[in-house]
Write an enzyme that holds these catalytic residues in place. Structure first.
Site, mmCIF file in Angstrom:
data_model
loop_
_atom_site.group_PDB
_atom_site.id
_atom_site.type_symbol
_atom_site.label_atom_id
_atom_site.label_comp_id
_atom_site.label_asym_id
_atom_site.label_seq_id
_atom_site.Cartn_x
_atom_site.Cartn_y
_atom_site.Cartn_z
ATOM 1 N N GLY A 220 65.011 -18.507 -26.881
ATOM 2 C CA GLY A 220 64.735 -17.989 -28.211
ATOM 3 C C GLY A 220 64.403 -16.523 -28.259
ATOM 4 O O GLY A 220 64.845 -15.748 -27.401
ATOM 5 N N CYS A 253 68.612 -10.062 -27.349
ATOM 6 C CA CYS A 253 67.186 -10.292 -27.596
ATOM 7 C C CYS A 253 66.299 -9.763 -26.468
ATOM 8 O O CYS A 253 65.081 -9.749 -26.600
ATOM 9 C CB CYS A 253 66.910 -11.765 -27.858
ATOM 10 S SG CYS A 253 67.642 -12.843 -26.627
ATOM 11 N N THR A 599 28.299 -45.078 30.717
ATOM 12 C CA THR A 599 28.588 -46.447 30.258
ATOM 13 C C THR A 599 30.108 -46.625 30.293
ATOM 14 O O THR A 599 30.852 -45.646 30.338
ATOM 15 C CB THR A 599 28.111 -46.695 28.812
ATOM 16 O OG1 THR A 599 28.736 -45.745 27.945
ATOM 17 C CG2 THR A 599 26.590 -46.580 28.686
#
Lengths: 882, 92
Positions: A220, A253, A599
């Site tokens: 536009g 434009c 462990t």
């Protein structure tokens, strides 16, 4: 307005339906065309368009009375030749792009029928452009030209259509409405067989297109601000602006509307404009122009001036100007309704405005941009990169043209490398769906064909692991100036610290930092960091179980990266490689961390995990990153020979759980499987022996190795839902980790071996394999069984038997927890288990209800696994030497 | 249930429209289904599509089912897009 609107006659509806049917048929047939087919047709259309460029320009001028013949002809040539240059090598049919490294291919799918509205200002060039785009993308178009440009557009469509069909395009691929009404447009915009509306024109048309609910390319109006900055090449700028603003009498434009000029150059610029055939208006003339070419009610330009020559406009409004005047320059003092000429003017009238600073100039440009030009086009003339960059940041425009004419620059391909177009997308600022220079890709549905791309896997462990009796002697190979041993009181008491000390090179200063024998707290960690800083440690030796080693890992993290935020580093993540929070990579002290485990269970000496207790907040913080992994692991069984029976059983089952869960994890790989299966074999064989005969050196050695090997597996494949359940249950009822794992283990195996109610997304797994992997484990353990189901049952039975042998409680009820108490705890247990990251690598995605069921199964004990047959039981007994 | 297939035509790539028009003419004599073999047709153009639409209309009027055999997927997609696929039966 709908496609069934009653304001149209039946005959008109039948006519419009016929157009759509014809276009739909053409579009359907067009789907069979190859890239070569469309490229051949497009080339011939372009040649036809070029041939007729002047003819169409003449028709447009005669019909619309807007613009300049020569410029219209030029636009027609740009719309054909320049657009062709851009599209000729573009793939628009079939596979158009491939990204083999991502396994992704993009495949073009035509839209079908496009309803296209074209403007009065660029009538024939827009039609030529859209016809080429449509054929290139195998779409059919129904054109609806501006009513005042109907004839020239119809002719342009005809020329393109004949050239296209002559060279093989399907009949009916283009049609052009004649004498159409707004009702016709509305009917077609709402028609179910129209796939896309491409509306190039005024805001009303664009709004109608978007209002139809159809996918639309609505472009536009603009209001192009120009910043003429003091460093610009003024001669070039002035000529470019005049060229652009007078091009086709300003009908594009994207053409310049208000030029904001730095104060320092303002007078010079106006003088240059005047010298080149423009008329610089005085205050009175500007006022006259403002109220005659701009509608005082709406604030928009009046149609009478659009596309007219400057001299004619001057005559219309009563200004006296030289006959050669090509542009009217109107100085204005600001932007807004009180300055009528600050809006879009599609004719050769240009507003100019003085700015006293860059800041003021940018603000004025922003004002112009927001006065009807959002998303469209802006222009800057400058040699100052900083100003250009700032202009690009503050102006909302799809095309920001630098040092070039706005109108011709925005068309693309002439003054810059933008995509040639006759449709300027204005983005959301302009109420449009695109900000592109509309092009062929806007006329395609682009499909992505994405091939399965398994994630890259990894296997990361410390690069030095020393194992076997007296492996601690390897400490001699690690030179150190200052070593801090992190340990707990028990290690000192039983002499393990002395053993370690004896093996550290004599020139090393050794300091011992004793921490409580519990999961490390933040306070303890920070005290340890203080010690490391005080002694300027270049080596840290963690001597103890999982808690001590975890503490040392976090101490090292804070010692090396003091700014590390433990809270932030504990942020949840789904994929290690995509996590939001990254661990620090810089290391201040470059200290070495040597972990010596005492462990045989957690395997913390090789894992990238550490758990911290935040007593103040009443919660645990789990840290996970390979940067936490110790640099060196020492797996020396001399440190576990004195482990009590209960601890041997608890940690041994933890090791077994690691192996089982890593083995079926969705992150498992051949690398982790090798470790998981080896650990499983060792644990099954040696855990009962180490438990019954704590002094058995071979059993202790093998269990110590098993724990480390299992940890290597789960460091890379992670664990599963068993750990999530055990973490939640253990924390709530104060049950040791290994014991909690043991209570869940048979139930979880049975659960994972069943058909999942919900599969876990797992790109690296081909199908559901958990049950088969359990069966493979049973085979490896020699447990017998003919079918997968039998083998899984034998595995469960063997584990249950092992748990009995280790004197584990076999149900939560056996721990003395009442049913009522457990029932009360279930919601919390389920919530916490679900929040636990451990299950995310489980082969089966647990539902909340399933977590609750698993807890209840563990509460009742022994109920999930089917009892083995006598034959199966015998095989298990033989294997376990019972 | 047995289906009588009394017309079976092979459609020639170069004479699609003519063949379809002939099929249309034969509908009057047809008792059962009509089968058209498209195995040799790689592509269809708008006139062919129009002829197929006409054939479908004529077959509808006479209550005859038209079975298309050997239609390639490209043509099948054309029929789908042109909204004609539901008016024919398909066989491999």
């Amino acid at each position: 307005m709908t496609a069934n609107d009653s304001s149209l006659s039946e005959e008109r509806i039948a006519y419009l339906e016929g157009l759509v049917r014809q276009a739909r048929t053409a579009a359907a047939v067009f789907t069979q065309y190859t890239q070569e087919d469309v490229d051949r047709i497009v080339k011939q259309m372009v040649l036809a368009g070029l041939e007729q460029a002047q003819h169409l320009a003449r028709l447009a001028i005669d019909e619309t009375r807007l613009g300049v013949l020569e410029d219209k002809a030029l636009k027609n040539m740009v719309a054909t030749e320049f657009v062709y240059d851009y599209v000729k090598d573009k793939r628009t049919v079939g596979t158009i792009r491939e990204y083999p490294e991502r396994g992704v291919a993009e495949v073009a799918e035509p839209i079908g029928v496009i309803f296209s509205l074209t403007p009065i200002t660029n009538p024939t060039s827009t039609v030529l452009f859209k016809c080429i785009m449509a054929i290139k993308t195998r779409n059919a178009v129904i054109f609806s030209p501006h009513p005042s440009a109907g004839h020239c557009c119809y002719e342009a469509v005809r020329i393109m259509y004949e050239a296209a069909v002559k060279h093989g395009a399907p009949e009916g691929v283009f049609t052009c409405l004649q004498s159409q009404t707004l009702q016709d447009n509305a009917f077609l915009m709402h028609h179910k067989d129209v796939g896309l509306i491409d509306a190039t024109g005024g805001p009303g048309m664009v709004k109608a297109a978007y209002g139809s609910g159809k996918p639309a390319l609505g472009v536009g109006p603009g209001n192009t601000p120009v910043y003429l900055e003091k460093t610009a090449d003024l001669n070039m700028a002035v000529v470019d602006i005049i060229t652009s603003k007078t091009f086709d009498n300003g009908t594009i434009c994207a053409s310049e509307q208000t030029v904001v000029i730095d104060d320092e150059i303002y007078d010079i610029v106006l003088r240059k404009f005047a010298e080149l055939g423009t008329h610089v208006c005085n205050e009175k003339e500007t006022e006259i122009l403002g109220r005659t070419v701009i509608d005082p009610t709406t604030g928009f330009m009046l149609p009478m001036a659009v596309g007219q020559k400057a001299i004619d406009i001057a005559r219309m409004v009563g200004l006296s100007v030289a006959p050669e005047t090509k542009l009217l320059i109107a100085p204005i003092a600001g932007v807004g309704r009180e300055y009528p000429l600050s809006v879009e003017k599609l004719f050769p009238v240009l507003a100019v405005c003085r700015a006293n600073s860059v800041d003021e100039a940018l603000k004025l440009c922003v004002d112009v941009n927001h006065a009807g030009g959002l998303g469209h086009t802006a222009v800057i003339f400058s040699r100052n990169d900083e100003v250009i960059q700032k202009f690009g940041e503050v102006i909302n425009a799809g095309r920001i043209i630098v040092n070039a004419p706005g109108s011709i620059g925005a068309l693309g391909g002439i003054y810059n490398d933008m995509v040639p177009t006759f449709s300027f997308g204005c983005g959301t600022g302009g109420g449009n769906s695109t900000m592109d220079n509309v092009n062929v890709y806007n006329y395609l549905n682009i499909k992505r064909v994405a091939r399965r791309t398994p994630a890259h896997m990894w296997f990361r462990v410390p690069n030095q692991i020393y194992f076997g009796m007296n492996a601690v002697e390897n400490l001699r190979h690690f030179p150190s100036r200052s070593t801090v041993i992190i340990t707990n009181p028990a290690m000192e008491q039983i002499g393990h610290v002395d053993v370690v000390r004896r093996n550290i090179p004599p020139e090393t200063h050794v300091h011992v930092s004793v921490i409580p024998d519990a999961e490390p707290e933040v306070k303890v960690v920070m005290q340890g960091v203080e010690a490391l800083n005080f002694y300027k440690a270049d080596q840290i030796i963690a001597l103890g179980g999982g808690s001590v080693i975890d503490a040392a890992k976090i101490m090292k993290l804070k010692y090396e990266s003091p700014q590390a935020d433990l809270e932030e580093l504990a942020a949840p993540f789904l994929d290690l490689r995509k996590r939001v929070i990254q661990y620090p990579t810089e290391k201040v002290n470059r200290a070495r961390l040597i972990a010596i485990s005492t462990t045989s269970g957690t395997g913390s000496e090789v894992t990238p995990f550490a758990v911290l207790t935040d007593k103040a907040a009443g919660r645990k913080v789990t840290l996970a990153d390979y940067s936490l992994s110790p640099d060196v692991a020492i797996v020396d069984p001399q440190f576990v020979m004195s482990m009590p029976k209960g601890l041997t059983a608890d940690t041994g089952i933890d090791c077994l759980t690691h192996a089982l869960e890593a083995g079926v994890s969705i992150l498992s790989s051949p690398y982790t499987d090798a470790n998981a299966l080896q650990a499983l074999q060792l644990a099954f064989k040696y855990l009962p022996i180490a438990y019954e005969n704590p002094g058995d050196e071979e059993a202790r050695t093998m269990m110590h190795n098993a724990a480390c090997i299992a940890a290597m597996a789960f460091s890379n494949a992670a664990v599963g839902v068993n750990h999530a359940l055990a973490h939640a249950f253990g924390a709530r009822f104060g049950v040791a980790h290994g014991r909690a794992n043991a209570l869940m283990l048979p139930h979880v195996i049975a659960y994972n071996a069943a058909v999942p109610s919900k599969f876990m997304p797992s790109p690296n797994q081909k199908g559901y394999v958990a049950h088969k992997k359990y069966a493979m484990m049973a085979d490896l353990l020699g447990l017998g069984g003919e079918t997968v189901e039998e083998k899984v049952q034998n595995l469960v039975a063997a584990i249950e038997q092992l748990l009995d042998q280790l004197a584990f409680p076999r149900s939560i009820a056996d721990l003395g927890i009442s049913k009522e108490e457990f029932e009360l705890a279930i919601p919390d247990l389920v919530r916490i288990a679900f929040e636990d990251p451990s299950w995310r690598s489980n082969p089966r995605m647990p539902l909340l209800t399933e977590l609750a069921e698993l807890f209840w199964s563990a509460y009742r004990g022994r109920s999930l696994a089917k009892l083995p047959s006598k034959r199966q039981q015998k095989a298990v007994d033989e294997r376990l030497c019972v | 249930m047995t289906t009588m297939m009394n017309v079976c035509l092979e459609i020639d790539e170069k004479h699609v429209v003519v063949a379809l028009q002939e099929s249309c003419d034969k509908l009057d004599a047809a008792v059962g289904d009509v089968m058209l073999d498209f195995s040799a047709v790689p592509r269809i153009d708008p006139s062919g599509l129009k002829a197929m639409e006409a054939l479908a209309g004529a077959a509808d009027d006479k209550g005859i089912k038209v079975v298309l055999r050997g239609v390639n997927v490209d043509i099948y997609k054309v029929l789908k897009l042109a909204k004609l696929s539901s008016r024919f039966a398909f066989a491999n």
